[in-house]
Write a protein that holds these residues in place. Structure first.
Motif, PDB file in Angstrom:
ATOM      1  N   ALA A  71      30.569  40.406  30.218  1.00 39.37           N
ATOM      2  CA  ALA A  71      29.348  40.464  31.025  1.00 39.37           C
ATOM      3  C   ALA A  71      29.677  40.918  32.448  1.00 39.37           C
ATOM      4  O   ALA A  71      28.924  41.690  33.050  1.00 39.37           O
TER       5      ALA A  71
ATOM      6  N   ARG B  63      28.186  44.173  34.452  1.00 37.29           N
ATOM      7  CA  ARG B  63      27.528  44.093  35.762  1.00 37.29           C
ATOM      8  C   ARG B  63      28.129  45.080  36.748  1.00 37.29           C
ATOM      9  O   ARG B  63      27.407  45.741  37.512  1.00 37.29           O
TER      10      ARG B  63
ATOM     11  N   ASP C 194      20.542  39.952  38.676  1.00 35.18           N
ATOM     12  CA  ASP C 194      21.072  39.070  37.649  1.00 35.18           C
ATOM     13  C   ASP C 194      21.831  37.891  38.247  1.00 35.18           C
ATOM     14  O   ASP C 194      23.017  37.990  38.567  1.00 35.18           O
TER      15      ASP C 194
ATOM     16  N   ILE D 174      22.334  39.597  31.774  1.00 32.65           N
ATOM     17  CA  ILE D 174      23.496  40.246  31.141  1.00 32.65           C
ATOM     18  C   ILE D 174      24.440  39.152  30.654  1.00 32.65           C
ATOM     19  O   ILE D 174      24.965  38.365  31.434  1.00 32.65           O
TER      20      ILE D 174
ATOM     21  N   LEU E 271      26.723  42.623  23.668  1.00 34.10           N
ATOM     22  CA  LEU E 271      26.090  42.260  24.934  1.00 34.10           C
ATOM     23  C   LEU E 271      24.579  42.176  24.766  1.00 34.10           C
ATOM     24  O   LEU E 271      23.992  42.925  23.972  1.00 34.10           O
TER      25      LEU E 271
ATOM     26  N   LEU F  87      21.027  42.373  27.093  1.00 33.53           N
ATOM     27  CA  LEU F  87      20.504  42.849  28.372  1.00 33.53           C
ATOM     28  C   LEU F  87      18.991  42.667  28.405  1.00 33.53           C
ATOM     29  O   LEU F  87      18.322  42.762  27.366  1.00 33.53           O
TER      30      LEU F  87
END
Length: 243
Positions: A158, A162, A175, A199, A209, A211
């Motif tokens: 994660a 980012r 986030d 995320i 992942l 999102l």
């Protein structure tokens, strides 16, 4: 023209080089596809996406002005203890969610879902990416939201995601769950960027992942993207039909 093999389908942050082979027409993609691929392209470049599962929460402005007026009218009718009138959509949209955008096609996917699947492959330039979609209309005036799950060939944490997204053109990372910071349509309305938050790693697979992607469907999802294509054509001296 979107799926015509002779016509480029362009999101300038994703596939700007495709404007070079136009023959007089360049297609502007579907609004929900645009915002998703803006966020996915940098992750794909870093780790190669194998599979995408997307569920959308799409604003009524994606249907047009009549749908905006219908949502407003239905809210007023319900607060006045009246039966809501549905003419734009098959059912009441106020305080409801409609799991149908456009008509149903083969396999009971809607045309909107098929567009997201096919357009993602074309824009990303990779038919190996497997995409499945469920598109839903929600009682929001402006701003599409998307829950997107991806599986990649290479591991991305994660934190990795980012960092990559914070450096990507047209993307704002918003986030910080501990502070209740995540994108919402009210943040995206009237803004040009694609906002990404929530995320986190998908612990059910090795390289997954999750999102949450939000964008103004009228700006980046339509008008802005078209203007950016025009600016790109001018910058590359590609205006006009090639001889």
């Amino acid at each position: 023209w979107r799926m015509d093999p002779e016509v480029p389908l362009v999101v300038p942050e994703v596939n700007p080089d495709d404007v070079d082979w136009h023959k007089g027409i360049i297609a502007n993609p579907n609004c929900s596809t645009i915002q998703m691929v803006v966020a996915l392209k940098p992750l794909h470049d870093a780790a190669k996406i194998k599979r995408v599962i997307v569920s959308t929460y799409q604003a009524v402005s994606g249907t047009g002005q009549k749908a905006i007026a219908e949502l407003e009218k239905q809210v007023r009718q319900l607060f006045n203890m009246q039966d809501p009138e549905a003419t734009v959509y098959p059912y009441q949209i106020a305080f409801n969610c409609l799991p149908q955008i456009d008509v149903f096609t083969d396999g009971d996917y809607t045309f909107e879902e098929i567009k997201m699947i096919k357009e993602t492959n074309k824009i990303m330039g990779d038919d190996s990416i497997k995409v499945t979609a469920t598109t839903v209309r929600v009682p929001v005036f402006y701003g599409h939201s998307e829950s997107v799950n991806i599986e990649t060939e290479k591991k991305l944490t994660a934190k990795d995601a980012r960092v990559i997204l914070s450096q990507a053109p047209g993307v704002t990372v918003y986030d910080n769950p501990s502070e209740k910071i995540y994108p919402m349509p009210i943040h995206a309305a009237g803004e040009d960027d694609v906002f990404v938050g929530r995320i986190r790693e998908d612990n059910t697979i090795d390289n997954g992942l999750n999102l949450w992607i939000v964008s103004d469907n009228i700006r980046k999802g339509a008008a802005l993207n078209a203007v950016q294509i025009a600016e790109l054509l001018i910058a590359r001296d590609k205006v006009g039909v090639p001889a």
